[in-house]
Motif scaffolding. Structure first.
Motif, mmCIF file in Angstrom:
data_model
loop_
_atom_site.group_PDB
_atom_site.id
_atom_site.type_symbol
_atom_site.label_atom_id
_atom_site.label_comp_id
_atom_site.label_asym_id
_atom_site.label_seq_id
_atom_site.Cartn_x
_atom_site.Cartn_y
_atom_site.Cartn_z
ATOM 1 N N THR A 1 0.903 -1.274 -0.094
ATOM 2 C CA THR A 1 -0.075 0.143 0.032
ATOM 3 C C THR A 1 0.863 1.257 -0.011
ATOM 4 O O THR A 1 2.140 1.205 0.360
ATOM 5 N N ASN A 2 0.278 2.451 -0.366
ATOM 6 C CA ASN A 2 0.933 3.668 -0.365
ATOM 7 C C ASN A 2 2.055 3.590 -1.269
ATOM 8 O O ASN A 2 3.166 4.357 -0.949
ATOM 9 N N ILE A 3 2.048 3.060 -2.566
ATOM 10 C CA ILE A 3 3.007 3.208 -3.150
ATOM 11 C C ILE A 3 2.684 3.011 -4.856
ATOM 12 O O ILE A 3 1.664 2.101 -5.074
ATOM 13 N N GLU A 4 2.951 3.902 -5.613
ATOM 14 C CA GLU A 4 2.324 3.983 -7.158
ATOM 15 C C GLU A 4 3.202 2.552 -7.885
ATOM 16 O O GLU A 4 4.222 2.295 -7.649
ATOM 17 N N PRO A 5 2.531 2.296 -8.932
ATOM 18 C CA PRO A 5 3.138 1.264 -9.565
ATOM 19 C C PRO A 5 4.466 1.388 -10.188
ATOM 20 O O PRO A 5 5.389 0.542 -10.150
ATOM 21 N N SER A 6 4.484 2.772 -10.642
ATOM 22 C CA SER A 6 5.723 3.354 -11.355
ATOM 23 C C SER A 6 6.802 3.292 -10.241
ATOM 24 O O SER A 6 7.894 2.879 -10.538
ATOM 25 N N GLN A 7 6.358 3.640 -9.113
ATOM 26 C CA GLN A 7 7.623 3.734 -8.050
ATOM 27 C C GLN A 7 7.886 2.337 -7.466
ATOM 28 O O GLN A 7 9.227 2.058 -7.357
ATOM 29 N N LEU A 8 6.953 1.511 -7.480
ATOM 30 C CA LEU A 8 7.436 0.015 -7.139
ATOM 31 C C LEU A 8 8.262 -0.514 -8.222
ATOM 32 O O LEU A 8 9.116 -1.108 -7.787
ATOM 33 N N ALA A 9 7.992 -0.239 -9.554
ATOM 34 C CA ALA A 9 8.747 -0.823 -10.482
ATOM 35 C C ALA A 9 10.179 -0.237 -10.297
ATOM 36 O O ALA A 9 11.087 -0.846 -10.782
ATOM 37 N N LEU B 1 12.074 -0.910 2.856
ATOM 38 C CA LEU B 1 13.344 -0.056 3.291
ATOM 39 C C LEU B 1 13.749 0.986 2.477
ATOM 40 O O LEU B 1 14.288 1.853 3.126
ATOM 41 N N ALA B 2 13.497 1.030 1.337
ATOM 42 C CA ALA B 2 13.655 2.060 0.538
ATOM 43 C C ALA B 2 12.556 2.970 0.395
ATOM 44 O O ALA B 2 12.855 4.021 -0.141
ATOM 45 N N ASN B 3 11.327 2.579 0.830
ATOM 46 C CA ASN B 3 10.296 3.425 0.660
ATOM 47 C C ASN B 3 9.479 3.474 2.123
ATOM 48 O O ASN B 3 8.654 2.479 2.295
ATOM 49 N N LEU B 4 9.818 4.287 2.838
ATOM 50 C CA LEU B 4 9.482 4.032 4.483
ATOM 51 C C LEU B 4 7.904 4.182 4.749
ATOM 52 O O LEU B 4 7.408 3.841 5.671
ATOM 53 N N GLN C 1 8.758 2.965 11.469
ATOM 54 C CA GLN C 1 10.015 3.878 11.335
ATOM 55 C C GLN C 1 10.332 4.097 12.456
ATOM 56 O O GLN C 1 11.749 4.440 12.486
ATOM 57 N N ARG C 2 9.714 4.179 13.599
ATOM 58 C CA ARG C 2 10.468 4.073 14.781
ATOM 59 C C ARG C 2 11.568 3.070 15.154
ATOM 60 O O ARG C 2 12.427 3.353 15.553
ATOM 61 N N TRP C 3 11.189 1.955 14.858
ATOM 62 C CA TRP C 3 11.888 0.679 15.284
ATOM 63 C C TRP C 3 13.258 0.683 14.202
ATOM 64 O O TRP C 3 14.197 0.343 14.516
ATOM 65 N N LEU C 4 12.776 1.035 13.131
ATOM 66 C CA LEU C 4 14.042 1.057 12.055
ATOM 67 C C LEU C 4 15.121 1.773 12.473
ATOM 68 O O LEU C 4 16.308 1.795 12.312
ATOM 69 N N SER C 5 14.560 3.148 12.827
ATOM 70 C CA SER C 5 15.531 4.339 13.326
ATOM 71 C C SER C 5 16.253 4.101 14.566
ATOM 72 O O SER C 5 17.605 3.944 14.585
ATOM 73 N N GLU C 6 15.547 3.498 15.321
ATOM 74 C CA GLU C 6 16.241 2.887 16.715
ATOM 75 C C GLU C 6 17.184 1.823 16.536
ATOM 76 O O GLU C 6 18.288 1.816 17.040
ATOM 77 N N GLU D 1 17.449 8.961 3.605
ATOM 78 C CA GLU D 1 16.123 8.657 3.774
ATOM 79 C C GLU D 1 15.729 7.176 3.832
ATOM 80 O O GLU D 1 14.437 7.141 3.672
ATOM 81 N N ARG D 2 16.443 6.186 3.583
ATOM 82 C CA ARG D 2 16.192 5.137 3.441
ATOM 83 C C ARG D 2 16.929 4.138 4.235
ATOM 84 O O ARG D 2 17.921 4.791 5.178
ATOM 85 N N TYR D 3 17.053 2.875 4.341
ATOM 86 C CA TYR D 3 17.698 1.983 5.172
ATOM 87 C C TYR D 3 18.004 0.692 4.118
ATOM 88 O O TYR D 3 17.498 0.579 3.372
ATOM 89 N N GLN D 4 19.203 0.116 4.693
ATOM 90 C CA GLN D 4 19.703 -0.906 4.408
ATOM 91 C C GLN D 4 19.733 -2.250 5.085
ATOM 92 O O GLN D 4 19.836 -1.971 6.254
#
Length: 310
Positions: free
Chosen positions: A57-65, A247-250, A268-273, A299-302
């Motif tokens: 959810t909350n992601i456009e098909p083009s962004q997902l691709a 992880l690339a689209n929070l 996002q809280r637990w990724l950051s911590e 702005e993303r995580y690995q």
């Protein structure tokens, strides 16, 4: 609570799953043995569920691709179902219990893997449940009997209150009643035997293991912060379902989240911590074996998996 609204994510999820290939059993490399803070942890692959792009959810098909192209793949990676075993002195502790046979076409391999490792189900003393979705509690049952007859099952009070309410099956939309009854049946023998124990957030469930608020995915979704020796680890349940996308689209969530805004905030809280503290992370649906660290990258995580020997 409006149950029809609550169960809407499940209706979409079930419809999407029916369109995808059926979940498959884990094969080949089904367990890894690791050392965390001097304690033994066994990561077990209970099974693999199919990737379904429409569940995001909350992601456009083009962004997902675009995200998937950067990861070098056409579709989201299939979702593993990881379960963890902790050897803590005389205790044998499971974090979640896999899916068992509660889901259509799914046959979890957790119990068979434990036996192959010389860990009879009777030896399990505790099961920590992050939440009561079918792929986390279905493996608690062996036919009509408890799979782990000597274990105490620990679950958040809000989770137990919602899922185990006697009136829930009759109040929920009809298509969900069989699944709800199956979830209730998985916990019922433990409750009847006095082996179902509810906890609150911030409670120390077992020595060194403290429940953390990760609500939003379900009413009482919990993470477990574990301090062992000089190392701190976080079992974070379903905060991430599709690592190569989320992880690339929070802001990306899934249709399995009962309260998407809360689930996103907790993710996002637990990724950051986790990144800030350098914790070892163990995730139910991170790439198997699901053990590694989170590193912030702008702005993303690995995700950085750690090596593990058999």
């Amino acid at each position: 609570m409006n149950l029809r609204t609550y169960f809407l994510p499940f209706s979409v999820a079930l419809a999407l799953s029916a369109r995808a290939s059926a979940p498959v059993m884990a094969t080949g490399d089904q367990h890894r043995v690791l050392s965390v803070g001097g304690a033994q942890v066994i990561a077990i692959l209970d099974g693999v569920q199919p990737a379904v792009s429409e569940a995001l959810t909350n992601i456009e098909p083009s962004q997902l691709a675009e995200t998937l192209a950067k990861a070098g793949q056409p579709n989201p990676s299939p979702s593993p179902v990881n379960v963890y075993v902790l050897r803590l002195g005389e205790r044998v502790v499971l974090v979640d219990a896999g899916g068992g046979s509660i889901l259509p076409s799914y046959r979890g391999t957790l119990a068979a893997t434990l036996r192959a490792l010389g860990l009879a189900p009777e030896k399990v003393t505790d099961v920590l449940i992050t939440h009561m979705h079918a792929d986390h509690v279905g493996g608690l049952l062996d036919g009509t009997k408890p799979m782990y007859p000597n274990a105490t099952v620990h679950v958040h009070a809000n989770e137990a209150k919602f899922w185990l309410a006697p009136e829930l099956p009759s109040r929920a939309p009809e298509q969900f009643r069989p699944l709800i009854l199956a979830i209730q049946s998985a916990l019922s023998p433990y409750a009847q035997a006095g082996r179902l124990k509810a906890f609150e957030y911030k409670a120390e469930i077992l020595p060194g293991i403290v429940a953390q608020d990760a609500g939003g995915h379900t009413p009482g979704h919990a993470a477990f912060l574990w301090k062992q020796g000089k190392e701190t680890s976080l079992f974070w349940g379903d905060l991430i379902h599709v690592a190569d996308v989320q992880l690339a689209n929070l802001d990306v969530g899934t249709r399995y989240d009962s309260k998407p805004a809360d689930a996103s905030a907790m993710r996002q809280r637990w990724l950051s911590e986790s990144a800030q503290q350098g914790w070892t992370v163990l995730g139910a649906h991170l790439p198997y074996p699901g053990v590694g660290t989170i590193v912030r990258d702008g702005e993303r995580y690995q995700w950085r998996p750690i090596g593990a020997g058999r």
